[in-house]
Write an enzyme that holds these catalytic residues in place. Structure first.
Site, PDB file in Angstrom:
ATOM      1  N   ASN A   7      48.964   7.725 -85.400  1.00 22.29           N
ATOM      2  CA  ASN A   7      50.155   8.238 -86.070  1.00 22.29           C
ATOM      3  C   ASN A   7      49.840   9.633 -86.615  1.00 22.29           C
ATOM      4  OD1 ASN A   7      52.393   8.731 -87.632  1.00 22.29           O
ATOM      5  ND2 ASN A   7      51.943   7.166 -89.176  1.00 22.29           N
ATOM      6  N   LYS A  13      51.748  11.737 -87.927  1.00 16.22           N
ATOM      7  CA  LYS A  13      52.602  12.070 -89.082  1.00 16.22           C
ATOM      8  C   LYS A  13      53.144  13.497 -88.950  1.00 16.22           C
ATOM      9  CE  LYS A  13      49.811   8.941 -91.825  1.00 16.22           C
ATOM     10  NZ  LYS A  13      49.556   8.382 -93.121  1.00 16.22           N
ATOM     11  N   HIS A  32      57.309   2.165 -91.453  1.00 17.41           N
ATOM     12  CA  HIS A  32      56.039   2.714 -91.968  1.00 17.41           C
ATOM     13  C   HIS A  32      56.153   2.884 -93.486  1.00 17.41           C
ATOM     14  CE1 HIS A  32      52.766   5.468 -92.835  1.00 17.41           C
ATOM     15  NE2 HIS A  32      52.194   4.989 -91.754  1.00 17.41           N
ATOM     16  N   GLU A  87      55.366   5.128 -95.482  1.00 16.20           N
ATOM     17  CA  GLU A  87      55.871   6.420 -95.985  1.00 16.20           C
ATOM     18  C   GLU A  87      57.389   6.496 -95.842  1.00 16.20           C
ATOM     19  OE1 GLU A  87      53.096   8.698 -93.679  1.00 16.20           O
ATOM     20  OE2 GLU A  87      51.519   7.844 -94.930  1.00 16.20           O
ATOM     21  N   GLU A 102      49.609  -2.836 -92.981  1.00 14.58           N
ATOM     22  CA  GLU A 102      49.034  -1.651 -93.604  1.00 14.58           C
ATOM     23  C   GLU A 102      49.205  -1.740 -95.118  1.00 14.58           C
ATOM     24  OE1 GLU A 102      48.986   1.843 -90.766  1.00 14.58           O
ATOM     25  OE2 GLU A 102      51.055   1.709 -91.412  1.00 14.58           O
ATOM     26  N   GLY A 147      45.659   6.496 -96.144  1.00 14.87           N
ATOM     27  CA  GLY A 147      45.338   7.876 -96.475  1.00 14.87           C
ATOM     28  C   GLY A 147      44.512   8.033 -97.739  1.00 14.87           C
ATOM     29  N   SER A 187      43.111   3.704 -93.555  1.00 12.04           N
ATOM     30  CA  SER A 187      41.790   4.346 -93.610  1.00 12.04           C
ATOM     31  C   SER A 187      40.791   3.754 -92.614  1.00 12.04           C
ATOM     32  CB  SER A 187      41.227   4.310 -95.038  1.00 12.04           C
ATOM     33  OG  SER A 187      42.083   5.051 -95.910  1.00 12.04           O
TER      34      SER A 187
HETATM   35  C1  PEP Z   1      48.993   5.291 -91.234  1.00 15.89           C
HETATM   36  O1  PEP Z   1      49.565   6.348 -91.388  1.00 15.89           O
HETATM   37  O2  PEP Z   1      49.597   4.370 -90.682  1.00 15.89           O
HETATM   38  C2  PEP Z   1      47.611   5.144 -91.688  1.00 15.89           C
HETATM   39  C3  PEP Z   1      47.049   3.971 -91.605  1.00 15.89           C
HETATM   40  O3  PEP Z   1      46.989   6.271 -92.205  1.00 15.89           O
HETATM   41  P1  PEP Z   1      45.413   6.417 -92.539  1.00 15.89           P
HETATM   42  O4  PEP Z   1      44.647   5.934 -91.333  1.00 15.89           O
HETATM   43  O5  PEP Z   1      45.218   7.884 -92.784  1.00 15.89           O
HETATM   44  O6  PEP Z   1      45.122   5.591 -93.727  1.00 15.89           O
END
Ligand code: PEP
Length: 265
Positions: A11, A13, A101, A103, A173, A179, A219
């Site tokens: 992703n 973003k 997601h 966000e 997630e 992040g 992460s």
């Molecule tokens: C994500 O955006 O779905 C995500 C898991 O980000 P990160 O790997 O940076 O934590």
């Protein structure tokens, strides 16, 4: 042993511009294109979908790395300024879309109802869907992780038929891990995945639940991917930050592929 093929999503973003997006796609397509035990998909920003899709197609000779969109809209056309329809996405080669997601849920403010409309419209349009679910830190601390995941899964998949579930992937997630550099322990992640699979079993039956892939996101990096992906209910990952570095993303896809090879061998 699970028969599910792990899937790793990148992703991107709201990052990269045309030249970097093209370069990243070229390297990923070349280096991931040969792997056959895991699937990979990248989710570039809207303006670069066509360009990245062209690169993926040319490099792997058949889109081994799939093209995904980070968002979509459920209406088919009309006065919805700024939105992008399913048929527009398909037109530029998109095969799969993210929905829900964290966000979009917690920064943009999307509701479960809107997320569900998007999921159903995407499936009806013939696109695959990655439905993201996950608890916030305060919900985790109150012991609500499984309840939050169950509710988001139930709302997100309301009205989806068992026959459509082959085109749905769930991404678990935990919001506090996205992040932040904090990752759920493999045991905690496995527990959440097992509970989500239980929710799927209650909704669609055991067979569908066992066949549905549930990715972990939050992460993930090359150093923790293998341990996470070797958990019995974790079927690959959805990767944010590390998907912007070709070496890291490729290493994570290789880790997913290696868990299958180890299980088979
Ligand atoms: C994500 O955006 O779905 C995500 C898991 O980000 P990160 O790997 O940076 O934590």
């Amino acid at each position: 042993m699970s028969q599910r093929t792990p899937i790793v999503g990148g992703n991107w973003k709201m990052n990269l511009h045309a030249r970097d997006a093209k370069q990243l796609a070229e390297v990923i397509a070349q280096r991931v294109g040969g792997l056959d035990k895991a699937e990979a998909v990248v989710f570039p920003p809207f303006p670069y979908l066509l360009q990245v899709g062209t690169v993926l197609k040319a490099a792997s000779g058949g889109l081994t790395v799939k093209l995904g969109a980070q968002d979509c809209y459920h209406e088919s056309n009309g006065a919805f300024t700024g939105e992008v329809s399913m048929s527009m996405l398909k037109d530029v080669g998109v095969e799969t879309v993210l929905a829900g997601h964290s966000e979009r849920r917690h920064v943009i403010g999307e509701s479960d109802e809107l997320i569900n409309r998007k999921v159903r419209a995407a499936l009806e349009a013939g696109l695959d869907v990655v439905l993201c679910v996950g608890e916030k830190l305060e919900q985790r601390e109150l012991g609500q992780t499984d309840a939050v995941n169950a509710a988001q899964t139930q709302y997100g998949l309301a009205g989806v038929g068992a026959g459509q579930m082959g085109r749905v992937v769930i991404a678990y997630e935990p919001v506090w891990a996205i992040g932040t550099g904090r990752t759920a322990t493999p045991d905690d992640a496995q527990g959440a995945h097992r509970a989500i699979r239980g929710t799927l079993a209650a909704m669609f039956g055991d067979k569908v639940a066992q066949a549905t892939r549930i990715q972990y996101g939050g992460s993930v990096k090359p150093s923790n991917a293998a341990e996470l992906f070797s958990q019995p209910d974790i079927d690959g990952g959805l990767i944010g930050g590390a998907s912007l570095k070709a070496d890291d993303f490729v290493a994570i896809v290789e880790a997913a592929s290696a868990t299958v090879a180890a299980a088979v061998g």
